[in-house]
Design a protein around this motif. Structure first.
Motif, mmCIF file in Angstrom:
data_model
loop_
_atom_site.group_PDB
_atom_site.id
_atom_site.type_symbol
_atom_site.label_atom_id
_atom_site.label_comp_id
_atom_site.label_asym_id
_atom_site.label_seq_id
_atom_site.Cartn_x
_atom_site.Cartn_y
_atom_site.Cartn_z
ATOM 1 N N TRP A 38 28.565 51.950 95.090
ATOM 2 C CA TRP A 38 28.509 51.180 96.348
ATOM 3 C C TRP A 38 29.484 50.003 96.338
ATOM 4 N N LYS A 39 29.889 49.601 95.124
ATOM 5 C CA LYS A 39 30.830 48.472 95.051
ATOM 6 C C LYS A 39 32.148 48.796 95.751
ATOM 7 N N LEU A 59 32.438 50.259 98.461
ATOM 8 C CA LEU A 59 32.301 50.016 99.884
ATOM 9 C C LEU A 59 32.204 48.525 100.176
ATOM 10 N N VAL A 60 31.557 47.809 99.267
ATOM 11 C CA VAL A 60 31.274 46.402 99.513
ATOM 12 C C VAL A 60 32.454 45.514 99.129
ATOM 13 N N GLN A 61 33.145 45.859 98.044
ATOM 14 C CA GLN A 61 34.274 45.028 97.635
ATOM 15 C C GLN A 61 35.493 45.906 97.333
ATOM 16 N N THR A 115 37.550 48.672 92.732
ATOM 17 C CA THR A 115 36.572 47.617 92.969
ATOM 18 C C THR A 115 37.047 46.261 92.479
ATOM 19 N N ASP A 165 31.720 45.119 87.707
ATOM 20 C CA ASP A 165 32.290 45.848 88.840
ATOM 21 C C ASP A 165 32.868 47.192 88.461
#
Lengths: 398, 851, 246
Positions: free
Chosen positions: A122-123, A125-127, C106, C123
């Motif tokens: 999901w990272k 999508l978020v960052q 990321t 991350d």
């Protein structure tokens, strides 16, 4: 226009109920195998695959490349036909889009088992890191999937809104080109992999996509014709045949250009990685691809029986397998020969593995299990799509 | 299209059939829940490192100790301790001579893996099955010690305590605990073995020529050289912490020349590499000397002043002329004679000071008639004449077929060595590990003397091989009262007495019945191991003290778990640098391990309680204070100083041998601790550097002056059937066999012993890279993997010593093939570890074939 | 567990700590390193020290000592039969223009303000794109649960999770306490020089100016901050014509 109840006819007719049940069972089993393998891999770490620090991308990425590729044919056939104004393939529209959607959805899903930490996906999508081609690809695939679903919705309206279809055609064609280019750029922008680092990679991906995507439509149509009341028709087959021949020609030309340039005048790093294909460890795969995956199907298509649907289907299967082999070649040729390959090599990665100057990659049962799952997932969507989007709207009188 | 019998098909809304959909829905729904659940679990248990990229973990303490496994590094290390465990080792880098920092190497830095690895012996073990079956049961210390004491007492009473051999490897690695072995032997009358000579490291050329056990420049002095001649040595792999001094020298403009049959790591840094035929170093050195003399580059003043060159030798007996020959009777100091050209007479010169007295012009050439006391006249020549005569046989052209070296190059090397001063010779085990290793050393020493490079900073003739050196006066610790341990050269333990064994060797009358082996993988590392196993079969008791379960431990009757040097206190020194250092415990003993001192205390308490009371109420700190108090090189050094870090011994700076001799004309030899000076002075009766030896054995062997003799053929392995020379150098991945089981080292080198073989030899045998091959001779065989490289010399194969038997495909290891014949020259005197049979590992030949 | 724990740097004896102190630090340091190929003896002490310091699990190495020859510690031979053997220690080059950083989806791979390319384990999703992108092949992946040769593990830093990528951090945790990286400390030949590229008086900058320094794969444009000082010219003993003919 009559529609067909897919279950009232043929498949569930007395004497042939088993096929459907068997099919569902097979798909379910495949999904279970895939899911189980994925969970096992998630709990144990990616070490249960055949991957290593040298061959760090393997079957999953090959499948990803391949699936993105075969998603092309569908939408491009639809959009292209729409823009050109031909109605030859109109009755195949829904089938083609279903193929595309299935391929894109599976492709996007294929990234997940390749991640070391899927729980953090999901990272992205978020960052998202906007310089990363992987991020671009996720975005573009998302758009492409949306287009496919919208197309499907449009095509399952009665009547089909022509204007909306036209708009979608204009939008989807460049997006399709972008999808394959961006996927190519995941690989093509890396200085570390001279074999990939060529401007021709994006066109090569597009041409391969066209070949494999169109073949997929051919094969799916053929099979659907065999087991359902769906009809393709000689005209459509003929048209697809011609498309295939042109797409293969383009693909072969680009491949030839790439090989010729590198071989004759290319710089050593690039040439070394190419040699793996021509005479090295991947030579069997490369020459099989050329022989069985390109030459043979072309000959078949050009032969006297070339217009028969069966020939087309077999040629289609060979072409698809050929493109799959090409993905293998593209991926591993660059990985087998790292730029800094001095002795003793790269650390194996797992305890007990020494340094590897030379790497072998064989997918483990886990990867094959996940692949089975992905294939089942793809086929499930295709089946679902055929059953709910194609057959009910199929014009039996066409 | 297949249709039903109905005419039209009913319109049915596009709904999925009931059965299929619900099954599918079930599957899909179930899958979704499963994925969500797994994801949830994964998220919850997933480690959250946090935004800080790298967190440093705190420690309980850092302890400064010394890593000392007999590599001569003697490197200060810091042990980082957390929760009572060593979690990292890092060099202390705290030497006050900054150029020594940081020392250390990859092995020492991975020692904590040895402390905790799966081969660590944690409890005493008592053998259950046959010797070597590996069947042991864990026992308590009480039981094990009682058993050993009982058996030792039985042997002692039946055969004599001297029938028990204590083998303890080299003392420099730990004076307290290695010393405890000696102290125990002295207490109970056991015989202690030797190590420097058994290891083949004793460079017999040194005692023969200079009267010392060995004498080497401290490593930092290499940087002061203008020319470094490295012969049979591979410092980049064997003196890792000191190798950089070679680079320091080169950076200052020195030239580096390496003589080695193999293109070694050190050869890769050389300006010139001479690929010599193995075992012909003496021929090479003699031809250097020949060129130096013939070209007029020799420092004849040096030869006259410091060596036996001017001393007259009788041409009839080959013996040196003594004052008693000229004057009769027995003069108090029986001086040696020179020919004074000024007066045309034979005159004695002092024994208590070097040099030639003013007014005497001592001849170095010519034959002179000397009148003897008994009325006869004898022809006599200066010793130097014999030397030069010998040299004339060994011109570069004459030696070329033997050494395989281009004569023009040898000539050029000789001239460079003689003129690019100061020039140093670094000789290694590659040169010394031969039956005739003494001749190799003597010939190289001759080159150093001829060019006046003795006792000069940046010069010298240094042999670096083992951590043998006793650099403190350890007498009070290793002796009990007046009693010293009886020491028998361990080669006699393995092979029994030889016909020429020196009478001073206290070989037990009843032969050997027991072995107490500590910190040594003797049954893997001894020459001719198959022969050793025959000897072992005759023993009633084999005790092995070690912290790793080696094959030696596996053959024992009782195994006692030992502490590593991170778990005990000790005092160490090394020949490579003059710093005295402590080993200080960083952690408690692992498992039930105990130090040698503690083990001996318990044994002696059982065997001889009276002596225990009298002599063994000591601990390690007491022992160290005892040794420091004796002064000598340790004069003024306190225990408290050592606790802070390394302390430089009281030696010259740089620490160079023979300074008193060269500068102050004090006679040779300087003392070789711990031997009494009388013992070693007997090695060079003239009190000078001796290139002419007139003892009977030298004369009988034709070795009175340095000469060349081909590698020893023991007739067991005829060269036509065993045409390849087997070289067994030391591997950089191990200290002999220590670290052979270290997981990090194994990850790097792969764990499969390679046999280096030249493509010519390999092709002739159909051997390719990585093939399984058998290396064999009449003594034994091993099966290992071929590594085909032209770094090897055709005609020789290289299999590094120290690989554990379990790493081979078959065989006990390379020492199945090696052997040690005892050279009678090495039995002229007997001072353990100083003049004793030095093992010739490399005279070994073998045959190789593909398996 | 003791309450009295201290940082491993603070625990160092004074003389040891002095040995490892960074020589010069400017206002805004940019850290770099030079590896002297002439002094490197191929001993792997730096690689082992790194593995020890950073608790690198079995099967993984952040630092490798490559042999420029056909196999480990085996010389290469040219067409004249001349041998050459030298070693190339290789770890993360901390490139100014890091391809790994560009491709990370990321931003787990990032460059700190002192020029070090680091991986934020929070991350990292384990896609291994950075591994495909690194021309030097210096990144390693946690393919499964970490295993250590000793049960309690080793090292001075926290371990990394399964499924993430790791590599040389230039011992950023030691730099924070003004100590050179572990590999620099532990080279017995002092073949590694560490310093501030922004400080002209640092030993590193002076060395780069006075010796023949090259970077690896310069043509790829990654601008590594690790340089390699080239091996010296040899001065072989010359045989004169007259000597050769006699």
């Amino acid at each position: 226009m009559t529609t067909i109840d897919p279950t009232a006819v043929a498949i569930t007719a007395p004497g042939r109920p088993k096929v459907w049940t068997i099919w569902i069972t097979v798909l379910a089993a495949g999904l279970l195998v895939g899911f189980g393998s994925f969970i096992y891999q998630w709990s144990q770490g990616l070490g249960v695959t055949g991957l290593s620090n040298t061959i760090t991308w393997g079957l999953y990425i090959v499948a990803f490349m391949f699936l993105v590729g075969i998603s092309a044919g569908g939408l491009i056939v639809v959009a292209g036909a729409e823009l050109v104004g031909t109605h030859r393939f109109e009755h195949l529209n829904r089938l083609a889009v279903v193929c595309s959607v299935a391929a894109v959805a599976t492709a996007a899903g294929t990234i997940l088992p390749d991640l070391g930490r899927p729980q953090r996906a999901w990272k992205m999508l978020v960052q998202p890191h906007l310089t990363s081609p992987l991020v671009w690809d996720m975005a573009v695939l998302g758009v492409y999937l949306a287009i496919g679903l919208i197309d499907l919705w449009i095509l399952t309206r009665t009547p089909v809104p022509a204007k909306a279809l036209r708009v979608m055609a204009i939008v989807s064609l460049p997006v399709a080109v972008l999808v394959h280019s961006v996927t190519a750029w995941i690989f093509g922008l890396l200085v570390a992999r001279p074999f990939w680092n060529t401007p021709l990679l994006a066109p090569l991906f597009i041409s391969s996509a066209l070949v494999s995507g169109t073949s997929l439509v051919v094969v799916t149509a053929y099979i659907t014709e065999r087991v359902t009341p769906f009809r393709v028709g000689d005209q459509a087959y003929a048209g697809l045949r011609r498309l295939l021949l042109w797409f293969v020609a383009a693909d072969v030309f680009l491949l030839f250009t790439e090989v010729m340039t590198t071989y004759v005048s290319g710089e050593p790093d690039h040439r070394n990685q190419l040699d793996i294909l021509l005479t090295g460890r991947l030579a069997p795969v490369f020459w099989s691809e050329v022989g069985l995956g390109v030459a043979l199907p072309v000959l078949m298509l050009l032969s006297r029986r070339g217009r028969r649907s069966t020939t087309l289907a077999i040629a289609g299967v060979l072409l698809v397998l050929g493109v799959f082999a090409k993905r293998i070649n593209i991926l591993f040729a660059a990985e087998f020969q790292p730029l800094v390959g001095l002795a003793p090599g790269i650390p194996g990665g797992r305890p007990g593995q020494q340094f590897r100057p030379d790497e072998i990659y064989l997918p483990s049962w886990v990867e094959i299990g996940v692949l089975i799952g992905m294939t089942s997932f793809f086929l499930t969507i295709v089946t679902l799509g055929v059953q709910r989007a194609v057959l009910p709207h199929h014009d039996a009188d066409t | 299209m297949i249709v039903t019998s109905a005419e039209t098909v009913t319109v049915v809304p596009a709904k999925a059939p009931a059965a299929g959909i619900s099954r599918r829905a079930l599957l899909t729904g179930g899958a979704a829940i499963g994925v969500a659940g797994a994801a949830g679990v994964a998220v919850v248990t997933d480690q959250d490192i946090g935004a800080e990229t790298v967190l440093s973990l705190p420690v309980d303490k850092v302890v400064r100790t010394t890593c000392s496994p007999n590599c001569t590094g003697g490197c200060g290390q810091l042990a980082f301790v957390r929760d009572g465990k060593v979690v990292k080792i890092q060099q202390a880098a705290d030497y006050p001579d900054l150029e020594y920092n940081p020392r250390g190497c990859m092995k020492g830095l991975s020692y904590h893996l040895q402390i905790y690895n799966r081969d660590r012996v944690l409890t005493p073990l008592i053998r259950e099955g046959e010797r070597g079956s590996g069947e042991f049961r864990e026992a308590t210390w009480e039981e094990a010690l009682d058993l050993i004491a009982e058996k030792m007492t039985a042997i002692g009473e039946q055969h004599g305590y001297d029938s028990i051999h204590v083998f303890g490897q080299v003392p420099g690695s730990g004076y307290v605990h290695k010393g405890a072995n000696y102290r125990a032997a002295a207490t109970l009358g056991l015989t202690h073995g030797t190590s420097f000579d058994l290891n083949g490291d004793l460079p017999m050329g040194m005692p023969i020529t200079f009267g010392v056990q060995n004498a080497e420049h401290e490593a930092k002095d290499w940087a002061n050289s203008r020319f470094l001649l490295v012969v049979g040595a591979n410092p980049l792999e064997t003196r890792i912490p000191d190798a950089h001094f070679l680079f320091d020298a080169v950076e200052r403009g020195a030239r580096l020349v390496v003589v080695d049959p193999t293109f070694s790591s050190t050869a890769s840094k050389a300006d010139s590499w001479l690929q010599i035929t193995p075992g012909t170093d003496a021929a090479f050195a003699l031809s250097l000397a020949q060129v130096i003399v013939a070209d007029g580059l020799a420092d004849l003043g040096f030869m006259r002043t410091y060596t036996d060159a001017p001393l007259l030798v009788r041409t009839d007996t080959g013996k040196r002329l003594r004052e008693s020959d000229l004057t009769g009777g027995e003069p108090e100091s029986n001086r040696f004679i020179v020919w004074d050209k000024a007066t045309g007479a034979a005159v004695p010169i002092p024994l208590d000071v070097l040099g030639i007295p003013d007014g005497i012009d001592a001849a170095l050439e010519g034959t002179f008639e000397v009148d003897l006391a008994d009325g006869t006249t004898v022809a006599a020549r200066p010793g130097f004449v014999s030397v030069v005569e010998e040299l004339e046989r060994w011109t570069p052209e004459a030696t070329a077929p033997t050494t395989g070296l281009d004569p023009a190059m040898v000539r050029a090397v000789a001239r460079a060595y003689a003129t690019e001063s100061p020039a140093a010779i670094l000789m290694g085990a590659g040169s010394n590990h031969w039956y005739h290793g003494d001749l190799q050393g003597r010939a190289l020493a001759l080159c150093a003397a001829l060019t006046g490079n003795i006792g000069q900073s940046g010069g010298g003739f240094s042999v670096y091989v083992g951590q043998y050196k006793v650099r403190v006066k350890w007498g009070p610790w290793v002796n009990v009262g007046e009693d010293k341990a009886k020491t028998v050269a361990s080669i006699y333990f393995i092979g029994g007495p030889t016909p020429g064994m020196h009478p001073d060797v206290p070989y037990p009358a009843a032969g050997y019945k027991g072995l107490f082996c500590t910190f040594a993988n003797m049954f893997v590392q001894a020459p001719d191991v198959n022969r050793l196993y025959e000897t072992l079969d005759g023993l009633d008791l084999i005790v092995v003290v070690d912290h790793q379960m080696t094959d030696t431990a596996g053959y024992a009757d009782v195994v006692l778990p030992a502490t590593t040097w991170y778990e005990k206190l000790d005092l160490t020194a090394t020949p490579l640098h003059p710093f005295l250092q402590l080993q200080q415990p960083a952690i408690d003993p692992v498992g039930e391990s105990r130090s040698e001192l503690d083990i001996w205390k318990e044994l002696i308490r059982r065997i001889d309680p009276a002596k225990y009371e009298q002599f063994w109420q000591v601990d390690a700190e007491d022992a160290i204070r005892m040794m420091l108090a004796e002064g000598g090189p340790a004069e003024g050094i306190t225990y408290e100083q050592l606790q802070e870090g390394p302390v430089r011994l009281n030696v010259a700076d740089p620490d160079i041998p023979f300074l008193a001799q060269i500068r102050d004309l004090a006679p040779f030899p300087p003392v070789s601790l711990p031997a009494a000076i009388e013992k070693t002075a007997a090695f060079v009766p003239t009190g000078r550097i001796e290139f002419y030896k007139d003892e009977d054995q030298f004369l009988a062997a034709g070795e009175q002056v340095p000469t060349y003799k081909p590698p020893f053929d023991d007739a067991a392995n005829p060269p036509d059937q065993y045409p390849l020379r087997l070289l067994t150098p030391h591997s950089k991945w191990r200290i002999h066999s220590s670290y052979g089981n270290n997981p990090w080292m194994e990850e790097i080198h792969g764990g499969k012993p390679p046999v280096l073989i030249h493509p010519a030899d390999a092709d002739a045998r159909g051997i390719g890279e990585g093939d399984l091959i058998e290396v064999a001779n009449t003594r034994g065989r091993v099966v290992a993997w071929a590594h085909v490289t032209d770094a090897a010399k055709p005609g020789s194969v290289t299999l590094h010593e120290g690989w554990w038997p379990r790493t081979f495909k078959a065989g006990k290891g390379v020492n199945e093939l090696t052997s040690s014949a005892v050279n009678p020259i090495h039995e002229v005197h007997y001072v353990p570890n100083m003049w004793a049979p030095s093992t010739g590992w490399k005279d070994c030949n073998c045959q190789v074939r593909k398996v | 567990m003791s309450d009295e724990r201290i940082s491993p740097i603070e625990a160092l004896p004074a003389a040891s700590r002095a040995y490892g102190t960074i020589d010069v630090r400017s206002e805004h340091p940019r850290w770099g390193m030079a590896v002297d190929l002439e002094r490197c003896v191929g001993c792997w002490s730096c690689a082992v020290s790194c593995k020890s310091e950073n608790a690198v699990p079995l099967g993984m190495w952040w630092n490798r000592i490559l042999t420029d020859g056909p196999a480990l510690d085996t010389p290469a031979t040219d067409e004249h039969g001349r041998h050459d053997l030298h070693w190339v220690p290789l770890a993360c080059q901390h490139c100014d223009d890091a391809p790994c950083q560009k491709v990370c989806p990321t931003s787990a791979t990032w460059t700190n303000d002192e020029g070090l390319v680091l991986v934020n384990q929070d991350d990292c999703i384990g896609c291994r794109y950075c591994m495909a992108a690194c021309p030097y092949g210096v990144r390693v992946f946690n393919w499964g649960d970490a295993e250590y040769p000793v049960p309690e593990g080793t090292g001075m830093v926290a371990t990394r999770p399964v499924g993430s990528v790791e590599k040389c951090t230039m011992c950023v945790h030691r730099l924070a306490e003004d100590q050179v990286p572990s590999c620099v400390w532990s080279c017995p030949a002092q073949a590694r020089v560490f310093g501030d590229l922004n400080a002209p008086e640092s030993r590193l900058v002076q060395l780069l100016g006075s010796r023949n320094a090259e970077v690896l794969l310069e043509e790829k444009g990654t601008h590594p901050k690790v340089s390699y000082l080239q091996p010296r010219r040899r001065r072989p003993i010359q045989v004169t014509a007259e000597e050769a003919s006699s």
